[in-house]
Write an enzyme that holds these catalytic residues in place. Structure first.
Site, mmCIF file in Angstrom:
data_model
loop_
_atom_site.group_PDB
_atom_site.id
_atom_site.type_symbol
_atom_site.label_atom_id
_atom_site.label_comp_id
_atom_site.label_asym_id
_atom_site.label_seq_id
_atom_site.Cartn_x
_atom_site.Cartn_y
_atom_site.Cartn_z
ATOM 1 N N SER A 183 0.819 -1.221 0.000
ATOM 2 C CA SER A 183 0.000 0.000 0.000
ATOM 3 C C SER A 183 0.848 1.266 0.000
ATOM 4 O O SER A 183 0.409 2.316 0.447
ATOM 5 C CB SER A 183 -0.958 0.004 1.211
ATOM 6 O OG SER A 183 -1.775 -1.149 1.209
ATOM 7 N N ARG A 184 2.066 1.135 -0.476
ATOM 8 C CA ARG A 184 3.012 2.254 -0.555
ATOM 9 C C ARG A 184 3.338 2.857 0.814
ATOM 10 O O ARG A 184 3.735 4.012 0.927
ATOM 11 C CB ARG A 184 2.497 3.338 -1.520
ATOM 12 C CG ARG A 184 2.334 2.819 -2.937
ATOM 13 C CD ARG A 184 2.160 3.922 -3.947
ATOM 14 N NE ARG A 184 1.946 3.394 -5.276
ATOM 15 C CZ ARG A 184 2.914 3.042 -6.119
ATOM 16 N NH1 ARG A 184 4.181 3.163 -5.737
ATOM 17 N NH2 ARG A 184 2.636 2.570 -7.314
#
Length: 205
Positions: A183-184
């Site tokens: 999810s970065r």
């Protein structure tokens, strides 16, 4: 889509010396990366502040900094002469890891440059003499003719290091270690020069 491993920095188990961590990661990646684990981006800027970036090979990490070698008459060397600061980025795609380095840049000693030059394959030694790196080249044949001339000059003997070729060391003021996460929400830890030691901080992704 990369598959990230859960390898967060703990902020307690990491070495207090970033060079120790950098050397350990490089040693690991030299056995896991599908391409050259020593490849890194070197960014410089000229006297007017205009940036330029290219790939070079990392040839050593010591307690002073990160070392690479090049022609002292190249474009990158002209930038360094005018503006002696640089940034490096080592990106290991398979491991989803980066090391980012920023600091001043200096030439390594002649002894260090000589020692490394002696380890290069003879063809690369000849090439260092033959290339007027970054200068206009009228034709490929002109380069090959220079190679033949250099081969004849040193036939039967060792190839000495050209006086216009040698090493640089990036002496860091900042070293960031980056690890990719889902999810970065990437994991980032930065070592900042603080007197004779280092201050360590975690950064938002």
């Amino acid at each position: 889509m990369p598959v990230y491993e859960c390898r967060n920095f703990t902020m307690t188990n990491e070495p207090t010396d970033p060079f120790v961590l950098a050397r350990a990661l490089l040693e690991q990646r030299q056995t896991t990366e599908p391409t050259d684990a020593t490849a890194m981006t070197l960014a410089t800027a000229d006297a007017a502040g205009r940036p330029s970036a290219r790939m070079v090979l990392l040839k050593g990490i010591d307690d002073r900094g990160f070392v690479f070698f090049t022609n002292y008459e190249s474009r990158k060397s002209m930038d360094i002469a005018a503006n002696p600061f640089a940034a490096l980025c080592i990106h290991w795609a398979k491991a989803a890891e980066q090391i980012r380095v920023e600091g001043r840049i200096e030439r390594v000693s002649d002894a260090e440059s000589d020692a490394y030059f002696e380890t290069r394959p003879r063809g690369s030694q000849i090439g260092a003499w033959a290339s007027r790196q970054s200068a206009p080249l009228p034709s490929r044949e002109a380069l090959l003719e220079r190679v033949r001339e250099i081969e004849a000059r040193f036939e039967g003997g060792p190839v000495p290091r050209p006086p216009f070729w040698g090493g640089y060391r990036v002496v860091p003021e900042r070293i960031e270690f980056w690890r990719g996460q889902e999810s970065r929400l990437h994991d980032r830890v930065v070592y900042l020069r603080d007197g004779d030691g280092w201050r360590v901080e975690r950064l938002y992704p």
